[in-house]
Design an enzyme around this catalytic site. Structure first.
Site, PDB file in Angstrom:
ATOM      1  N   CYS A 109     -16.826  45.093  14.684  1.00  0.00           N
ATOM      2  CA  CYS A 109     -18.221  45.023  14.728  1.00  0.00           C
ATOM      3  C   CYS A 109     -18.975  44.453  13.270  1.00  0.00           C
ATOM      4  O   CYS A 109     -20.298  44.381  13.194  1.00  0.00           O
ATOM      5  CB  CYS A 109     -19.175  46.076  15.236  1.00  0.00           C
ATOM      6  SG  CYS A 109     -18.938  47.513  13.981  1.00  0.00           S
ATOM      7  N   ARG A 118       0.774  -1.222  -0.164  1.00  0.00           N
ATOM      8  CA  ARG A 118       0.034   0.046  -0.028  1.00  0.00           C
ATOM      9  C   ARG A 118       0.917   1.095  -0.073  1.00  0.00           C
ATOM     10  O   ARG A 118       1.963   1.299   0.595  1.00  0.00           O
ATOM     11  CB  ARG A 118      -0.794   0.317   1.188  1.00  0.00           C
ATOM     12  CG  ARG A 118      -2.011  -0.967   1.461  1.00  0.00           C
ATOM     13  CD  ARG A 118      -2.784  -0.956   2.455  1.00  0.00           C
ATOM     14  NE  ARG A 118      -3.128  -2.046   3.149  1.00  0.00           N
ATOM     15  CZ  ARG A 118      -4.407  -2.659   3.320  1.00  0.00           C
ATOM     16  NH1 ARG A 118      -5.316  -1.851   2.580  1.00  0.00           N
ATOM     17  NH2 ARG A 118      -4.526  -3.687   3.719  1.00  0.00           N
ATOM     18  N   ARG A 140     -27.509  49.467  16.078  1.00  0.00           N
ATOM     19  CA  ARG A 140     -27.719  50.270  14.806  1.00  0.00           C
ATOM     20  C   ARG A 140     -29.049  50.864  15.088  1.00  0.00           C
ATOM     21  O   ARG A 140     -30.080  50.158  15.552  1.00  0.00           O
ATOM     22  CB  ARG A 140     -28.022  49.288  13.704  1.00  0.00           C
ATOM     23  CG  ARG A 140     -26.582  48.897  13.126  1.00  0.00           C
ATOM     24  CD  ARG A 140     -26.828  47.615  12.096  1.00  0.00           C
ATOM     25  NE  ARG A 140     -27.429  46.381  13.016  1.00  0.00           N
ATOM     26  CZ  ARG A 140     -26.869  45.478  12.849  1.00  0.00           C
ATOM     27  NH1 ARG A 140     -26.229  45.005  11.609  1.00  0.00           N
ATOM     28  NH2 ARG A 140     -27.388  44.281  13.595  1.00  0.00           N
ATOM     29  N   HIS A 164     -29.122  41.589   1.807  1.00  0.00           N
ATOM     30  CA  HIS A 164     -29.766  42.165   3.044  1.00  0.00           C
ATOM     31  C   HIS A 164     -30.161  41.145   3.613  1.00  0.00           C
ATOM     32  O   HIS A 164     -30.291  41.015   5.213  1.00  0.00           O
ATOM     33  CB  HIS A 164     -30.828  43.214   2.439  1.00  0.00           C
ATOM     34  CG  HIS A 164     -31.484  43.795   3.605  1.00  0.00           C
ATOM     35  ND1 HIS A 164     -32.848  43.234   3.938  1.00  0.00           N
ATOM     36  CD2 HIS A 164     -31.261  44.720   4.170  1.00  0.00           C
ATOM     37  CE1 HIS A 164     -33.169  44.065   4.900  1.00  0.00           C
ATOM     38  NE2 HIS A 164     -32.373  44.987   4.979  1.00  0.00           N
ATOM     39  N   GLY A 198     -15.781  48.433  11.079  1.00  0.00           N
ATOM     40  CA  GLY A 198     -17.000  47.838  10.198  1.00  0.00           C
ATOM     41  C   GLY A 198     -16.491  47.062   8.982  1.00  0.00           C
ATOM     42  O   GLY A 198     -16.223  47.824   7.960  1.00  0.00           O
ATOM     43  N   ARG A 247      -7.096   6.034  14.133  1.00  0.00           N
ATOM     44  CA  ARG A 247      -7.102   7.358  13.390  1.00  0.00           C
ATOM     45  C   ARG A 247      -8.111   7.999  14.282  1.00  0.00           C
ATOM     46  O   ARG A 247      -9.117   7.367  14.809  1.00  0.00           O
ATOM     47  CB  ARG A 247      -7.551   7.530  12.186  1.00  0.00           C
ATOM     48  CG  ARG A 247      -8.885   7.228  11.566  1.00  0.00           C
ATOM     49  CD  ARG A 247      -9.203   7.261  10.189  1.00  0.00           C
ATOM     50  NE  ARG A 247     -10.347   6.630   9.793  1.00  0.00           N
ATOM     51  CZ  ARG A 247     -10.563   6.101   8.698  1.00  0.00           C
ATOM     52  NH1 ARG A 247      -9.920   6.370   7.574  1.00  0.00           N
ATOM     53  NH2 ARG A 247     -11.995   5.583   8.453  1.00  0.00           N
ATOM     54  N   SER A 260     -13.910  50.897  15.860  1.00  0.00           N
ATOM     55  CA  SER A 260     -14.720  49.858  15.707  1.00  0.00           C
ATOM     56  C   SER A 260     -14.694  49.594  14.123  1.00  0.00           C
ATOM     57  O   SER A 260     -15.511  50.189  13.316  1.00  0.00           O
ATOM     58  CB  SER A 260     -15.909  49.823  16.442  1.00  0.00           C
ATOM     59  OG  SER A 260     -16.601  48.488  15.983  1.00  0.00           O
ATOM     60  N   ARG A 265     -24.445  53.413  17.139  1.00  0.00           N
ATOM     61  CA  ARG A 265     -23.980  54.028  16.228  1.00  0.00           C
ATOM     62  C   ARG A 265     -24.883  55.105  15.625  1.00  0.00           C
ATOM     63  O   ARG A 265     -26.196  54.611  15.587  1.00  0.00           O
ATOM     64  CB  ARG A 265     -23.939  52.915  14.902  1.00  0.00           C
ATOM     65  CG  ARG A 265     -23.149  53.675  13.716  1.00  0.00           C
ATOM     66  CD  ARG A 265     -23.041  52.641  12.666  1.00  0.00           C
ATOM     67  NE  ARG A 265     -24.568  52.011  12.109  1.00  0.00           N
ATOM     68  CZ  ARG A 265     -24.535  50.961  10.936  1.00  0.00           C
ATOM     69  NH1 ARG A 265     -23.505  50.573  10.781  1.00  0.00           N
ATOM     70  NH2 ARG A 265     -25.803  50.462  10.745  1.00  0.00           N
TER      71      ARG A 265
END
Lengths: 885, 885
Positions: B834, B92, B557, B451, B769, B336, B767, B613
């Site tokens: 964030c 093998r 937000r 979105h 974005g 394994r 922060s 924010r």
């Protein structure tokens, strides 16, 4: 604490602006030169600072003040406060930096009820004496005591009315005596004290008032706006009065050492006999040209000529000086570098260098490169009557007249009959052919970097954009502005220098590049390190660019080539293609056009490098707009049109919707097109290399540089480069010739800048696309930033429009990082800039500083770039600064 | 050159993977452990490398080969080529890195026409012997001589047909004898030679074939895809054959040292009597659970138990091992690390740490943080029948069932009667209330960061996006997919783990956070340096986040607050306002809502920081779409509606057009709103500080951090900070309390990153974005990049979707620069992230590395972030690497 000026007694000089202020230092400098400056002394800015801080004059002031006053009496041979031989003085402010009109001046100090009589006797001119006294009371009352000027002026007006006369000068000595009495009454009414009769008291209080004026609200605001520190203080200059209105042997005038309009080397200016400076302004009599003095008063003319020569030699630039003649004696009151027209500026700089007065380097540094553009475009004839009906943004220089058309197709059609101006709310890539056909473009929307503005500048078409007062009614085919209506086909004139829009044809003057400008640009080429290339998409642009001195093409956009009307059907076929095979077929139809385009451009630029950018265009720009289609379908339905036709429109709409993007700027464009549709890049590479091979076989040298746009990751470049290399090998083999070509990237995405070390391993050159780099670095869409940029400018949030002048702090920093990292991994990397900023002098200086190899600008700005590049090199070398011109 | 394994003679160990390959090293290791490994020897990778390079075996090979073969005979007591007592071996391949199925294996080497008879006699099983021989000829023919397997297999099939049987095992010894003859003929026909009868020749040629297989095309491709160097070479393992199919006292099986589904500590697995491994796969007979051996074969069970204990103690992880029993003797063939379910993984790690087998640190490092999410969301019941009708992108995890609705309003309405799933082509901010009302969201368009995807993840709603097979017909209110039609109100189930969409209700299993997971996360908290905060916009989100262990809110937000139906009229009023006064009036109506929102959120997060924010929303998102309006107006005209109504619509259209943007992403949003409409920032600052004051008076500690979005220039921050400070002072004075608040920026524009030193002078925190920073750094619109990202992934231009895993090379570099420059000018600067990446483990590790103070993720990913943060700290500390689980 005080410094005397006048003849040999002069203590200061031009280097002492900190202490003496600009005016005081310059008076001292002229006095030292031996020029007849009315003597006086400067009380330093230190005293002002002390006064502002402590509210009183420093110890020892009084003694020194008296000492200097005595010295002034000695030098002038007159006596302050002596009715027999009175010394009259002015007190003027003068800070380190010019603050015109911001602070105060008092003239005629030293007069009182007694002395005025002496002065009348001495001059034999009673009217003159009382007029001077009247003015003193008014100025002192206003500046020192804060009485509104009007409180005095109204009595003057009343008096004139009573006497039935129009001008002050028509009042008699008796009238003025009466007015002096009235003024003294006004003074007492407002202050509760009599007008001070002690000349020294007048003078001391005037000096203090000048110091106080440093902190008047106007001055504070001016300093804030002009970033002048608040703690500098002003000097106060006490200077002997001289009078040009003491008779026919007196007078006043302004001289230029060379002609400021043409640059001719000749004494130029105006002179008015028996007058003071303010009489010239009042415009009662017309002054005579100085040249006339040659005959009428040769002695004075010769004196002035000598003064002019001295001044120019000393200041090493054209001077604009004021003088007064008092009873035959010439006094120089002021000198400064003369304002001049762009034309004159170039001639003067070159002439002076040729005369050995200044060096070539200085000549180069003295010209504002922006002014060069003005010499190369038609301008409104200065003698023409101009009556603008509206004003927009001056987007692309030049003044042109043409007939109004409202669509691109119309422009093409009507332009066959004569010049047309394309008038649109805004333009889009669909309008390119119409813009080309027009002599000028006018839009009611968009900013300095809107589509219309950018394309017009690239084409060299005069253009006014964002002219919001215009109501463009496309249906009625007319423009309305206020109560004016301009119909299609009527003549208008637009001025791309000012943004003005005029009805009818306004005469213009044609541009020229020759004479001194040619010389100056040749000199510039000797000094600059930066190469100068052009952004040019057509053989015509290329030819023009070469004429203007371009050393290659830095950006040849290929998408405009797709917009040619004869190619549109094939382009549409390509877009609607649903398989690579269909797309390849459509591209094959465009292929020959493309190859011929490149062939022509290469031929024009023989021996020079030509950077060709592969296609960078959102495909949907070729298709009708989604909403137009939707509205059209609605209308077809409403009209009950054939269902099949509607269905066809709907199919088109579906494709349009598939291609629709929310933010096309960040969408499927640039190399993303070439990666998703490799057959486009294949076709373009083939067209480029084949055109090059054809010319090579004709024995011509061609240097194509293929530029991959919008690269953000090195793998994008690898993908496209592999295609280019493969196709190039094929084509060169077919033709049996070898072409030296290179492959590089347009650095216009921030990520490309910060990973430049990786990208440069695969790129032979970087060219900064600073338009997009600015958009993405700020997150500003240049199609939309009009919504807030005005407020940003108003609030001083941004020092300037970053699409006009490179934002060195941010966008420039990304460029600096990219150059540094790029060269670190590929020392042979060639770097350039091909954004709009490539033609902006301050941006060019920055490009020089960060070590770019070349800048590329629109053909019309090539001369600007050559000059700016030379200036950048010279500034770096010598640290000298360009004088304001 | 060769290494022996088996009992005391073993020469290699697990540390020698370079030389012995993974398989060889592991066999040696097991043998050294005293496990009953069938003995053999490994020919090193050096030999392979030599062979690949020189096309021949190295000098001395032959001698050593014979030596090791003799040694193998000695150890096994069998003789290679001896019909009386034949030694059979397998050969093998086994490279350093596992390349499953890529290279070759040959079994039963050592058989020939004579020996097969001996084997039959020795085993008393003629069928077995000829079956083994048949297999040898086929494998040798295929691997060594390149004969297509089918050339053999077709005869086997024919034979079965002739005999009328279905399975190989139903063929008799005679059949197999006949087949051996046929196979030998096939061999000769294809090779022109007889099947080699010399066992040593067989073996030598098999070894060479294994070495050659290193460069077969499959292997090369695999290495390229998995970035395995081409010059490693493979080892060849020569190992004694053992047989589980020699009668009832033989068998084969697979064991797990613990239950891989539940993690229970128990010997687990399956055993099949009188069978070879491949028989288990063929599924002819059902294996028995190993637990049954306890009764049926207690001796074997006990042996296996001991093996399991040994393996687990040695490898320090759950093992999955293969074994064969040959005539009562147990052989271990392979071991394994066992694959396990996420549930089991956590339990095993915690149990092992508690048992002292591994450290807490290791336990933490062993869990893939992504798997934690899977423990916290409902999943499809594994026992349920699943029949997906379509598959989209798995945008937000969790499986839910609900009734189909097609609009947000409907969702709100229908959700009162039971769970609904909102089905839309794509969602927009107008749909927020409907998304909230739904248990899941399904769209036919958009990518992982559309979105719908982002909002759904934020809300913790299961979501499938971009399910393009769905035809959503909003007018007919139905979904069509292939020939299936789903009507409004019908049940569907979506699986946010897989992207599957099913008709009807599919049963799901509920999530839980307890037991070992709780322990593990508590341990993680001990080790991590990074703070973990949540992105939360509502009090409910805040509460949930706190339950999950958030230490604050990293991003609240405020624009979602504006979308509440009751506030829309006031918001519209604000947008339509034409003067600041009108706008202030409209804002006053929203004010109280905002203040209450903040009050509730602050209360939930008492004592913890809350980063709010300020408004970041293009105003036009509240208005109807331009094209919808235009179409509507056309329709109204067509219907001949009232002219007044049409005019009103047109007025609205005009405002919409005024607000229209070509690239809203780069438009009038972020702080640009607060700068152009300062009254919005004023209102928000007042609402925040007043809410804080109210709570302070109630004795509660509130830590507001006000974050200014989309800052590109420090002056933007200065402008907004001035407003916030002024308003805060006012409000605190009114309330007579002091609030500790800070003002910072959201770093999401590339320019902010490179000018961070300037910005940090004015900011108390940064922060990152990273959603927008990724968009702008790449120039990718996340609403549009679906047009090319698939091609990019396919062509490997991008290693991964940069919106899922932070692009460390580019976007990350900008972050690194920002942190470095920011801290250089403000050492107290607090830094966090964030963006969506705040919940991605690899991105979190990067954030740790560049020294951020905290990460902020959606509430549902808080546990992921806690674990990933701990792993980042531990990796940095110890340099250990997580095992694959």
């Amino acid at each position: 604490m005080m410094y005397f000026f006048g003849g040999d007694e002069t203590e200061g000089d031009a280097g002492m602006r900190d202490l003496l202020g600009g005016k005081g230092a310059n008076l001292a400098e002229m006095a030292k030169l031996g020029l007849p400056v009315p003597p006086g002394f400067t009380i330093t800015t230190e005293v002002c600072r002390y006064f502002v801080k402590n509210g009183k004059l420093p110890d020892g002031f009084e003694e020194e003040f008296r000492k200097y006053l005595r010295k002034l009496e000695e030098v002038t041979g007159k006596k302050f406060g002596d009715p027999k031989n009175p010394l009259l003085v002015s007190v003027r402010s003068g800070a380190k930096f010019s603050m015109p009109g911001m602070m105060d001046t008092i003239l005629n100090i030293g007069l009182n009820d007694e002395i005025v009589k002496g002065l009348a006797e001495l001059t034999g001119n009673e009217r003159f004496a009382y007029d001077a006294y009247r003015r003193l009371i008014q100025m002192f009352g206003n500046v020192v005591m804060g009485i509104d000027k009007n409180e005095f002026e109204k009595h003057l007006e009343e008096m004139k009315k009573k006497r039935g006369v129009a001008f002050d000068s028509e009042l008699t000595a008796e009238d003025l005596k009466e007015l002096v009495e009235i003024y003294k009454r006004v003074y007492k009414e407002h202050t509760g004290e009599d007008f001070p009769q002690d000349p020294e008291e007048q003078l001391r209080r005037a000096v203090i008032a000048v110091f106080k004026s440093w902190n008047n609200p106007r001055a504070i605001t001016y300093r804030r706006l002009n970033k002048i520190p608040d703690d500098l203080g002003t000097a106060a200059n006490v200077q002997t009065m001289v009078f040009g209105n003491l008779g026919e042997d007196s007078g006043t005038g302004v001289g230029f050492t060379r002609n400021p309009a043409t640059g001719e080397k000749e004494l130029y200016g105006e002179y008015l006999t028996n007058a003071q400076g303010e009489d010239v302004v009042a415009g009662i009599r017309t002054p005579m040209p100085i040249s006339k003095l040659k005959e009428e008063n040769p002695k004075l003319y010769e004196e002035l000529r000598k003064v002019a020569e001295l001044l120019e030699r000393h200041y090493r630039d054209v001077q604009d000086f004021e003088f007064t003649v008092e009873r035959g004696k010439l006094y120089i009151l002021q000198t400064r570098d003369a304002k001049r027209t762009p034309l004159a500026a170039v001639k003067i700089a070159v002439d002076m260098a040729n005369e050995g007065l200044i060096s070539k380097e200085e000549a180069i540094l003295r010209i504002d490169p922006e002014n060069v553009v003005k010499l190369l475009q038609p301008v409104i004839d200065p003698s023409a009557k101009v009556d603008p009906i509206a004003r927009g943004l001056p987007a692309s220089p030049g003044a042109v007249s043409g007939r109004v058309v409202f669509s691109a197709d119309e422009a093409v059609e009507k332009s066959k009959e004569g010049p047309v101006i394309l008038v649109r709310p805004e333009t889009s890539p669909d309008d390119i052919h119409g813009m080309h056909a027009s002599v000028g473009i006018l839009t009611s929307r968009g900013g300095m970097t809107s589509h219309a503005a950018v394309v017009a500048r690239g084409m060299g078409r005069p253009c006014v954009v964002g002219c919001e007062e215009l109501q463009i009614d496309e249906e009625r085919r007319e423009i309305r502005v206020k109560d004016i209506v301009i119909k299609e086909g009527e003549w208008i004139t637009i001025d791309g220098y000012t943004g003005n829009v005029m009805v009818g044809k306004v005469p213009t003057i044609e541009p020229q590049i020759k004479g001194e400008l040619e010389t100056l640009l040749r000199w510039a080429d000797e000094f600059r390190r930066l190469g100068v290339r052009a952004n040019a998409d057509t053989p015509e642009d290329a030819r023009r660019a070469r004429e203007f001195g371009a050393e290659g093409i830095g950006l040849c956009r290929t998408e405009h080539m797709f917009f040619h009307p004869s190619r549109i059907p094939s382009v549409l076929k390509m877009i609607m293609a649903e398989t690579p095979e269909e797309r390849r077929e459509a591209l094959a139809e465009i292929y020959e056009y493309q190859r011929n385009d490149f062939y022509e451009i290469f031929r024009e630029m023989e021996g020079l490098p030509v950077t060709i950018r592969t296609l960078d265009m959102p495909l949907h720009e070729f298709l009708p707009k989604r909403e137009e289609l939707r509205v059209e379908i609605e209308r077809m339905r409403a009209r009950g049109e054939d269902e099949e036709k509607i269905k066809e429109k709907e199919r088109l709409l579906r494709r349009v919707e598939e291609l629709y993007e929310f933010n096309p700027m960040l969408g499927h464009r640039g190399c993303r097109l070439g990666i998703t549709y490799p057959e486009i890049t294949e076709m373009q590479a083939r067209a480029i290399i084949e055109a090059a091979c054809m010319l090579k076989k004709e024995g011509k040298t061609v240097i194509p540089e293929i530029m991959i746009p919008l690269v953000s990751h090195v793998n994008e470049l690898k993908d496209q480069k592999e295609i280019v290399k493969r196709v190039a090998e094929e084509v060169m083999k077919e033709h049996g010739v070898e072409i030296e070509y290179s492959v590089g990237v347009m650095v216009e995405v921030p990520r490309a800048a910060v990973t430049a070390d990786r990208i440069a391993k695969e790129a032979e050159f970087f060219s900064f696309g600073t338009n997009d780099l600015t958009q993405m670095s700020f997150g500003f869409s240049r199609d939309d930033y009009g919504k807030f940029i005005e407020v940003y400018k108003e609030k001083k949030i941004l020092p300037e429009d970053p699409f006009t002048t490179l934002d060195q702090e941010g966008v420039g920093e990304l460029m600096r990082i990219a150059v540094e990292r790029g060269k670190s991994s590929n020392p042979n990397l060639k770097t350039g800039i091909c954004g709009e900023h490539g033609g902006d002098p301050r941006s060019i200086e920055f490009c020089h500083r960060i070590g770019l190899d070349y800048v590329s600008s629109s053909p019309y700005r090539i001369p600007v770039a050559r000059l700016a590049a030379a200036q950048a090199a010279l500034k770096k070398l010598e640290g000298t600064v360009r004088k304001d011109v």
